[in-house]
Enzyme design. Structure first.
Site, PDB file in Angstrom:
ATOM      1  N   VAL A  95       1.095  -1.140  -0.055  1.00 45.89           N
ATOM      2  CA  VAL A  95      -0.465  -0.296   0.049  1.00 45.89           C
ATOM      3  C   VAL A  95       0.846   1.177  -0.079  1.00 45.89           C
ATOM      4  CG1 VAL A  95      -1.824   0.887   1.179  1.00 45.89           C
ATOM      5  CG2 VAL A  95      -2.056  -1.436   1.334  1.00 45.89           C
ATOM      6  N   HIS A  99       3.147   3.751   6.036  1.00 44.29           N
ATOM      7  CA  HIS A  99       2.415   3.083   7.949  1.00 44.29           C
ATOM      8  C   HIS A  99       3.766   2.395   8.715  1.00 44.29           C
ATOM      9  CE1 HIS A  99       1.711   0.498   3.535  1.00 44.29           C
ATOM     10  NE2 HIS A  99       2.230  -0.281   4.721  1.00 44.29           N
TER      11      HIS A  99
HETATM   12  P1  AMP Z   1       2.730  -3.253   3.194  1.00 47.70           P
HETATM   13  O1  AMP Z   1       2.902  -4.442   2.424  1.00 47.70           O
HETATM   14  O2  AMP Z   1       3.613  -3.094   4.410  1.00 47.70           O
HETATM   15  O3  AMP Z   1       2.696  -2.152   2.747  1.00 47.70           O
HETATM   16  O4  AMP Z   1       0.949  -3.818   4.628  1.00 47.70           O
HETATM   17  C1  AMP Z   1      -0.370  -3.148   4.002  1.00 47.70           C
HETATM   18  C2  AMP Z   1      -0.925  -3.646   4.735  1.00 47.70           C
HETATM   19  O5  AMP Z   1      -2.244  -3.505   5.061  1.00 47.70           O
HETATM   20  C3  AMP Z   1      -0.783  -5.245   5.098  1.00 47.70           C
HETATM   21  O6  AMP Z   1      -0.701  -6.227   6.047  1.00 47.70           O
HETATM   22  C4  AMP Z   1      -2.558  -5.052   5.248  1.00 47.70           C
HETATM   23  O7  AMP Z   1      -3.179  -6.530   5.521  1.00 47.70           O
HETATM   24  C5  AMP Z   1      -3.024  -4.471   5.193  1.00 47.70           C
HETATM   25  N1  AMP Z   1      -4.379  -3.943   4.564  1.00 47.70           N
HETATM   26  C6  AMP Z   1      -4.875  -3.857   3.299  1.00 47.70           C
HETATM   27  N2  AMP Z   1      -6.049  -3.855   3.162  1.00 47.70           N
HETATM   28  C7  AMP Z   1      -6.244  -3.438   4.564  1.00 47.70           C
HETATM   29  C8  AMP Z   1      -7.876  -2.672   4.981  1.00 47.70           C
HETATM   30  N3  AMP Z   1      -8.951  -2.055   4.097  1.00 47.70           N
HETATM   31  N4  AMP Z   1      -7.799  -2.175   6.171  1.00 47.70           N
HETATM   32  C9  AMP Z   1      -6.488  -2.055   7.137  1.00 47.70           C
HETATM   33  N5  AMP Z   1      -5.637  -3.229   6.718  1.00 47.70           N
HETATM   34  C10 AMP Z   1      -5.366  -3.345   5.847  1.00 47.70           C
END
Ligand code: AMP
Length: 113
Positions: A95, A99
């Site tokens: 994403v 974060h």
């Molecule tokens: P990253 O791989 O560091 O970009 O982490 C993205 C994180 O966002 C993953 O752990 C996903 O499970 C989490 N994620 C994606 N969509 C959502 C959502 N709608 N609500 C909460 N977490 C999410």
């Protein structure tokens, strides 16, 4: 520019289990938890990834980390926790909105995968 997924969560356009929010940051439970406690904390400002933050973001990044530790405390992770920031394709970033993962509730392994 279209809002990122996490901006939509910050703006309550998408639902999430928010555990903390203030004027700068929002923390919510990860939809696909990798530990008994797995929370993401994000700046409301849509910085794509840590490599794209600049010196003007220093204060915000400091507050983000301090709040991550505070959220971990309020979630009862007194035995310890791990903060993870994935950056770019090899870093496992999915994403493109900065974060910090807060993971806890079990012993963590090293090296990470
Ligand atoms: P990253 O791989 O560091 O970009 O982490 C993205 C994180 O966002 C993953 O752990 C996903 O499970 C989490 N994620 C994606 N969509 C959502 C959502 N709608 N609500 C909460 N977490 C999410």
């Amino acid at each position: 520019m279209e809002k990122t997924l996490f901006q939509k969560i910050c703006d309550k356009e998408l639902s999430a289990q928010v555990v903390y929010e203030d004027a700068d940051v929002v923390a919510f439970r990860d939809i696909n938890p990798q530990a008994p406690t797995h929370v993401l904390i994000v700046p409301r400002k849509p910085i794509a990834r840590i490599a794209e933050a600049d010196a003007g973001d220093a204060g915000l990044l400091g507050r983000l980390l301090l709040k991550a530790a505070e959220v971990a405390r309020t979630l009862g992770l007194e035995r310890g926790f791990r903060l993870v920031v994935n950056n770019g394709p090899d870093g496992g970033e999915a994403v493109p909105h900065l974060h910090v993962h807060i993971l806890g509730g079990r012993p963590m392994q090293w090296p990470p995968g």
